[in-house]
Design a protein around this motif. Structure first.
Motif, PDB file in Angstrom:
ATOM      1  N   GLY A 147       0.807  -1.219   0.000  1.00  0.00           N
ATOM      2  CA  GLY A 147       0.000   0.000   0.000  1.00  0.00           C
ATOM      3  C   GLY A 147       0.833   1.257   0.000  1.00  0.00           C
ATOM      4  N   ASP A 148       0.260   2.311   0.602  1.00  0.00           N
ATOM      5  CA  ASP A 148       0.876   3.636   0.549  1.00  0.00           C
ATOM      6  C   ASP A 148       1.904   3.871   1.634  1.00  0.00           C
ATOM      7  OD1 ASP A 148      -0.709   3.977   2.827  1.00  0.00           O
ATOM      8  OD2 ASP A 148      -2.317   4.934   1.688  1.00  0.00           O
ATOM      9  N   GLY A 149       2.009   2.956   2.620  1.00  0.00           N
ATOM     10  CA  GLY A 149       2.976   3.148   3.697  1.00  0.00           C
ATOM     11  C   GLY A 149       2.574   4.197   4.698  1.00  0.00           C
ATOM     12  N   MET A 150       1.299   4.584   4.686  1.00  0.00           N
ATOM     13  CA  MET A 150       0.833   5.657   5.567  1.00  0.00           C
ATOM     14  C   MET A 150      -0.216   5.186   6.565  1.00  0.00           C
ATOM     15  SD  MET A 150       0.305   8.856   3.060  1.00  0.00           S
ATOM     16  CE  MET A 150      -0.529   9.651   4.419  1.00  0.00           C
ATOM     17  N   SER A 151      -0.376   3.905   6.743  1.00  0.00           N
ATOM     18  CA  SER A 151      -1.498   3.420   7.535  1.00  0.00           C
ATOM     19  C   SER A 151      -1.411   3.810   8.993  1.00  0.00           C
ATOM     20  CB  SER A 151      -1.585   1.887   7.431  1.00  0.00           C
ATOM     21  OG  SER A 151      -1.703   1.510   6.073  1.00  0.00           O
ATOM     22  N   GLY A 152      -0.215   4.207   9.426  1.00  0.00           N
ATOM     23  CA  GLY A 152      -0.089   4.657  10.796  1.00  0.00           C
ATOM     24  C   GLY A 152       0.004   3.521  11.792  1.00  0.00           C
ATOM     25  N   TYR A 153       0.333   2.310  11.329  1.00  0.00           N
ATOM     26  CA  TYR A 153       0.392   1.185  12.243  1.00  0.00           C
ATOM     27  C   TYR A 153       1.534   1.306  13.242  1.00  0.00           C
ATOM     28  CZ  TYR A 153      -3.001  -1.253   9.355  1.00  0.00           C
ATOM     29  OH  TYR A 153      -4.128  -1.602   8.682  1.00  0.00           O
ATOM     30  N   SER A 154       2.509   2.150  12.974  1.00  0.00           N
ATOM     31  CA  SER A 154       3.600   2.298  13.925  1.00  0.00           C
ATOM     32  C   SER A 154       3.094   2.790  15.261  1.00  0.00           C
ATOM     33  CB  SER A 154       4.645   3.275  13.375  1.00  0.00           C
ATOM     34  OG  SER A 154       4.055   4.527  13.097  1.00  0.00           O
ATOM     35  N   MET A 155       1.960   3.495  15.267  1.00  0.00           N
ATOM     36  CA  MET A 155       1.349   3.922  16.519  1.00  0.00           C
ATOM     37  C   MET A 155       0.637   2.768  17.210  1.00  0.00           C
ATOM     38  SD  MET A 155       2.078   7.047  17.075  1.00  0.00           S
ATOM     39  CE  MET A 155       0.861   7.495  18.305  1.00  0.00           C
ATOM     40  N   TYR A 156       0.423   1.686  16.479  1.00  0.00           N
ATOM     41  CA  TYR A 156      -0.306   0.564  17.040  1.00  0.00           C
ATOM     42  C   TYR A 156       0.589  -0.649  17.264  1.00  0.00           C
ATOM     43  CZ  TYR A 156      -3.891   3.486  14.962  1.00  0.00           C
ATOM     44  OH  TYR A 156      -4.655   4.547  14.597  1.00  0.00           O
ATOM     45  N   GLY A 157       1.888  -0.433  17.320  1.00  0.00           N
ATOM     46  CA  GLY A 157       2.785  -1.510  17.654  1.00  0.00           C
ATOM     47  C   GLY A 157       3.371  -2.232  16.469  1.00  0.00           C
TER      48      GLY A 157
END
Length: 855
Positions: A727-737
């Motif tokens: 995908g776009d690499g922007m899903s923000g999963y880094s905030m979710y671990g």
């Protein structure tokens, strides 16, 4: 008394003759008849003007009260010439207002040239009108002079000639404005005619170089109707054609044919289709080779060393362009060796001392001169950034020997700050050979680089809002200085970022970070601090399915009310974290290297959260990070050259080694098992940039990255810190671990494996990218560039399954826009060529939006 009036009438008559000639013509020579008589000027009055200062105009004449002048005489005619030379007046007269004895009162009558009321265009498209209006650069209210009208006509013609409209005609009609006195209307009629294109391009006499290679050398003169010229200009422009003829000879010179010449060239106009036929006859001459290369005048460096730096050997094909590059132009050129050691005034002149058959012997005559030391280092244009922030990045210090490489490095470092327009950082080298010194002036242009994010939207039955502020030139030491708030304390190069996002009770996220790039102000050691907190609630466990992504993340999936899922406010995931980092610039292997270390802590609070192996309880993650990087890019926004490599490891203490528990026991609860997370995580990222055209606009970028998440105990594999690919690499999963890795042409997270418990389980990945970029605008207000890309990558659960050649491929195009206040934004269209084993129809045509990502 009769004599006085006689002279008065004679003076008025002569002055009238001296001022009656056509506007825009040169002032004619003026001769007088009769005997002159001397008078003393008692007063000067300027009349007839409306918008100019009479006193200043009186001084402009060169005449002054109390001055004695002959009448008739040259002083009066010179004064008239001065007014005409200004180009501001359509009529000039100097009269004797009153004569009494030897006293004379002068009246200077000036008629201002008319001013512009309105400018209209015919024969142009709306978009062309705006461009032409800008080029003409005549504002309402400005004076209309013949020079400006001729200039406008020339600019318009030149503009359309560059566009291929070689026969453009421009007719500018000036009309009086009935609504405004002394104002005119300009009607600009443009007849572009048809574009003149190249019908045929024929070469004669060429045997060494094919027609195709010669055609390629002629970058601006190309035949229409050929597929190979589809993206090249086919219009015929005489000036560009002459440049292309020179390019043809340069092409021959590069392959040793230094005697090549254009014997004849013929351009035939075809009236019926408005094209030209071009015929070029070439005499290629003989091919030459380098012979002996000797050095004369060198005392600092031995001849063998200079020959080694030259990298041209006896027997190589003679190439004048290469010779010039190896002497001066290349980054490691011979003369740069001198200039990096202070020999600013040095010079190397290659002289052909003999030509034997096809071999040319050269004598390299070296003038070394004296070393130049830096006298003054002057900084200009930093209206916002404090001078000490600029000076600490400057590597050319007063008292040091001049170094060209340090000058170039300084320009790169100033560009990396982000506070100045990289395209307009221009060092001015001002040598003084008499005393062996040099002054360096760094001319800078501030640009706005603070960023604001304010967005809101309606989706999944709820409102989602974000507010982000990023101040990249902050000054924390002036935070309590009221006078420094304009509107914020700025100028010290620090970064302060604040961000909040929420959609009400389902999701909230808050973060703050601060970076000091020069801790203590003496060394480039950075200090970074950050804290963050997020809360996510309300996703039904009955809805989750890894094949469709995380239903509960805002904007990803459909678990919100009305989309097939049910909300349960008792479910939540809360993350609280903080980090402190320290960066240090290294001197070995070279000073492009930096070492960054960080300690961070995250606390996970999960309640019925079924997206990880652990679904309930408190989990703690105390980790340490070490990153070694080397960054040598020239421009952080539109990078043309350089590289950016980093290798890092993030690890936790091996907590299980200090425990005697049997972690293979399946009866141990997840809350106990994952109370303290342990793992080691390895990453590598590298990118290389290189311009591939002479104008250094078209840039190719190659990038490679990979990561591996390991464990100390196979029964305590971390439920967090996984790699989520696609995908776009922007899903923000880094905030979710987890860490999100983009791969365009595929849906978000669609290339990530998952385990039997239904959780994403990407423990290893690699990715390759190739991009070609071209700038559309490189301005301080906006940077815009287009790109085309090829990408490939994949993710695996276990190291045993890892296969670096088993990659999912994609290709596409994109656009990037950098606005100082909003940062980097863009859109990509990608097409994924391969199927994903983890999600159906994950590839194919995909659009991706990009916000804030580098490279």
């Amino acid at each position: 008394m009769k004599g006085i009036y006689h002279y008065k009438y004679l003076l008025v008559f002569v002055l009238f003759l001296s001022s009656t000639f056509a506007i825009g013509q040169d002032v004619p020579n003026i001769s007088y008849s009769g005997s002159p008589k001397r008078y003393e000027i008692s007063s000067i009055e300027v009349v007839g003007i409306q918008n100019l200062d009479p006193k200043m105009l009186a001084k402009l004449s060169g005449l002054r009260e109390g001055q004695e002048i002959p009448v008739p005489g040259d002083e009066i005619s010179q004064a008239i010439r001065k007014y005409w030379d200004q180009g501001l007046f359509s009529d000039v007269k100097i009269r004797a207002k009153h004569i009494e004895g030897r006293k004379i009162d002068l009246e200077i009558y000036l008629q201002e040239r008319p001013r512009l009321s309105e400018m209209t265009f015919t024969g142009l498209k709306k978009s062309e009108v705006e461009t032409v209006r800008e080029k003409v650069s005549m504002m309402k209210g400005s004076q209309v002079t013949p020079f400006l009208i001729d200039k406008a006509e020339k600019y318009i013609k030149d503009y359309f000639v560059d566009k291929g409209f070689y026969n453009t005609e421009v007719n500018i009609i000036q009309k009086d404005d009935p609504a405004k006195a002394n104002h005119v209307l300009l009607e600009i009629n443009v007849d572009k005619k048809d574009k003149v294109k190249v019908n045929s391009l024929i070469f004669e006499g060429n045997e060494v170089l094919t027609d195709g290679k010669l055609n390629k050398a002629m970058k601006k003169t190309n035949e229409k109707g050929k597929i190979l010229n589809f993206f090249r200009t086919k219009k015929f422009i005489a000036e560009k054609y002459e440049e292309d003829l020179t390019a043809v000879i340069d092409k021959y010179n590069e392959i040793g044919h230094r005697d090549a010449r254009i014997v004849s060239e013929e351009v035939t106009r075809n009236i019926e289709d408005n094209t030209v036929d071009v015929k070029i006859k070439i005499e290629e001459g003989n091919k030459y080779y380098f012979g002996d290369i000797s050095w004369v005048g060198n005392t600092i460096y031995p001849s063998d060393y200079l020959s080694y730096k030259l990298r041209i050997k006896k027997g190589d094909v003679f190439n004048q362009k290469l010779l010039g590059e190896r002497i001066m132009d290349d980054e490691d050129a011979v003369q740069n060796e001198y200039m990096d050691n202070g020999y600013l005034f040095s010079n190397i002149n290659p002289v052909e001392i003999s030509v034997k058959g096809d071999t040319i012997d050269l004598e390299m005559r070296v003038y070394e001169g004296q070393q130049a030391s830096i006298n003054n280092v002057i900084i200009r244009g930093n209206t916002k950034t404090h001078e000490h922030v600029v000076r600490r990045e400057i590597r050319t210090k007063p008292g040091q020997l001049f170094s060209k490489s340090e000058l170039i490095r300084t320009v790169r470092e100033l560009a990396q700050l982000g506070h100045f327009d990289p395209e307009n950082i221009s060092p001015d080298v001002q040598p003084n050979q008499d005393n062996g010194t040099v002054d360096l002036v760094y001319q800078l242009e501030e640009k706005a680089n603070d960023q604001i994010e304010l967005s809101g939207g309606w989706g999944a039955g709820m409102f989602v809002g974000s507010l982000g502020l990023k101040f990249t030139n902050f000054s924390i030491r002036n935070i309590f200085n009221g006078e420094a708030w304009r509107p914020l304390p700025t100028g010290d190069g620090q970064t302060l970022a604040l961000r909040a996002q929420t959609n009400g009770k389902y999701y909230q996220s808050y973060s703050m970070s601060f970076t000091e790039p020069w801790l203590g102000g003496k060394k480039p050691n950075s200090l970074s601090l950050s804290i963050y907190h997020s809360i996510q609630t309300g996703v039904s466990s009955s809805y989750y399915n890894p094949s469709y992504g995380y239903g509960g993340y805002p904007g990803y999936g459909s678990s919100y009310p009305g989309y097939g899922g049910s909300s349960d406010i008792t479910q939540h995931m809360k993350i609280t974290g903080a980090s402190v980092g320290f960066g240090k610039r290294l001197r070995w292997p070279d000073d492009w290297f930096t070492l960054y270390t960080e300690a961070s802590y995250q606390r996970y609070d999960l309640l019925d959260w079924n997206y990880f192996i652990m679904q309930n309880g408190i989990s703690n993650n105390l980790n340490f990070k070490v990153v070694l990087s080397r960054r040598s890019i020239d421009n952080p926004i539109y990078t043309r050259r350089g590289s950016d490599f980093s290798v890092g490891v993030e690890f936790t203490p091996p907590w299980s080694m200090f425990s005697d528990k049997d972690w293979s026991n399946q009866n141990i609860s997840d809350e106990e098992r994952y109370q303290r997370i342990e793992y080691h995580k390895w990453t590598f990222k590298g990118a290389v940039f290189k311009p591939i055209d002479t104008a250094e606009k078209l840039v190719v970028m190659g990038r490679m990255e990979m990561g591996f998440l390991g464990y100390y105990n196979k029964y305590l594999q971390s439920p967090f810190e996984k790699f989520i690919l696609g995908g776009d690499g922007m899903s923000g999963y880094s905030m979710y671990g987890s860490e999100t890795i983009g791969l365009r042409g595929y849906e978000n997270s669609s290339l990530t494996p998952y385990n039997t418990e239904g959780s994403y389980d990407g423990n290893i990945y690699n990715k390759l990218s190739l991009e070609v970029r071209y700038p559309l605008a490189l301005q301080p207000s906006a940077t815009v560039f287009a790109l085309g890309f090829l990408e490939a990558g994949n993710a695996w659960s276990q190291y045993e399954d890892f296969n670096p050649f088993e990659l999912k491929r994609s290709a596409g195009v994109g656009l990037r826009i950098f606005l100082p206040i909003f940062g980097l934004m863009g859109i990509d269209w990608g097409y994924g060529f391969d199927d994903s084993p983890y999600r159906q129809n994950a590839g194919g045509s995909q659009f991706h939006f990009v916000i804030g990502q580098s490279f």
